[in-house]
Write a protein that holds these residues in place. Sequence first.
Motif, PDB file in Angstrom:
ATOM      1  N   SER A   1      20.326  81.343  40.742  1.00 46.79           N
ATOM      2  CA  SER A   1      20.392  79.948  40.316  1.00 46.79           C
ATOM      3  C   SER A   1      19.141  79.506  39.575  1.00 46.79           C
ATOM      4  O   SER A   1      19.190  78.607  38.735  1.00 46.79           O
ATOM      5  CB  SER A   1      20.616  79.038  41.527  1.00 46.79           C
ATOM      6  N   SER A   2      18.014  80.144  39.866  1.00 47.21           N
ATOM      7  CA  SER A   2      16.752  79.767  39.219  1.00 47.21           C
ATOM      8  C   SER A   2      16.130  80.914  38.424  1.00 47.21           C
ATOM      9  O   SER A   2      15.386  80.685  37.471  1.00 47.21           O
ATOM     10  CB  SER A   2      15.750  79.266  40.269  1.00 47.21           C
ATOM     11  N   ILE A   3      16.422  82.152  38.827  1.00 47.07           N
ATOM     12  CA  ILE A   3      15.878  83.320  38.128  1.00 47.07           C
ATOM     13  C   ILE A   3      17.041  83.970  37.371  1.00 47.07           C
ATOM     14  O   ILE A   3      17.778  84.792  37.922  1.00 47.07           O
ATOM     15  CB  ILE A   3      15.240  84.317  39.122  1.00 47.07           C
ATOM     16  N   THR A   4      17.206  83.572  36.130  1.00 48.45           N
ATOM     17  CA  THR A   4      18.362  84.021  35.369  1.00 48.45           C
ATOM     18  C   THR A   4      18.126  85.389  34.738  1.00 48.45           C
ATOM     19  O   THR A   4      16.984  85.846  34.606  1.00 48.45           O
ATOM     20  CB  THR A   4      18.707  83.031  34.250  1.00 48.45           C
ATOM     21  N   ARG A   5      19.212  86.022  34.339  1.00 43.74           N
ATOM     22  CA  ARG A   5      19.149  87.302  33.630  1.00 43.74           C
ATOM     23  C   ARG A   5      18.284  87.170  32.376  1.00 43.74           C
ATOM     24  O   ARG A   5      17.422  88.016  32.112  1.00 43.74           O
ATOM     25  CB  ARG A   5      20.565  87.738  33.269  1.00 43.74           C
TER      26      ARG A   5
END
Length: 256
Positions: A232-236
């Motif tokens: 949710s906060s550390i995206t690809r």
Amino acid sequence: MMQHSDTEQEHRYFITALARGLDVLACFRVTDQGLTNQQIAERCKLPKSTVTRVTFTLTQLGYLLQDLNGRYQLGTATLRLGSTMLSGLDIRQLARPMMQELADTAGATIAIAVRDRLSMIYVEQCRSKAALSLSLQVGSRLPLALSASGRAYLGMASAAERDDILRQAGGRGERIHQGVRQGMERAQRDQQQYGCATSFCEWQPEVNGIAVGFMPIGGSQLMSINCGGPSSSITREFLLDQVRPRLIETARRLSS
């Protein structure tokens, strides 16, 4: 749990009783609140009568503790072994400042892991002060084939070591064997495309991570360093575009 190959068991120096005792110790996980003999037997795929003898012996030697409910936990003797092993990993002292800086910048968790059979174990970890960073800690286990740390390791392992890993996986059934083989193939594709390994919501449904394998300065044990966090906060895109160059550079500095 670990299934020893026929080749291992037939070797004249192989001590089956010792192997079973070590397998029992290795089956405990960070999240366990205590295991019964039956639970240990299921994890180790051993007869309960055998496990009962093993746990009694390990308890007498201090490697296990038994609570009032009859459940077993790792004892202080195992802590001595782990502390001795960790004290020999000088790379942790060198890596910690770089890891913490990257963790704070990325708002994520940075960890160094080593392989244990078909798992990766965290031996150092730095966490961002961000509330949503992962709560994994030193001693946490990750699956070799599904985690970014494991795939980074597989991508750097020698052909001989990969063959040995596949033999170990084969002893645990076709599903696990196929999963490890697919993890190796994914590791090679990721390395060619990104220069690192990836795992986006695969190891856990809501966790993203990337990792880089490296051989530490003056060391002989391959490691991996990873960056991960909640999807949710550390995206690809954030991991690949912003974190990846810094993680690759950190691994280079730790191995040069």
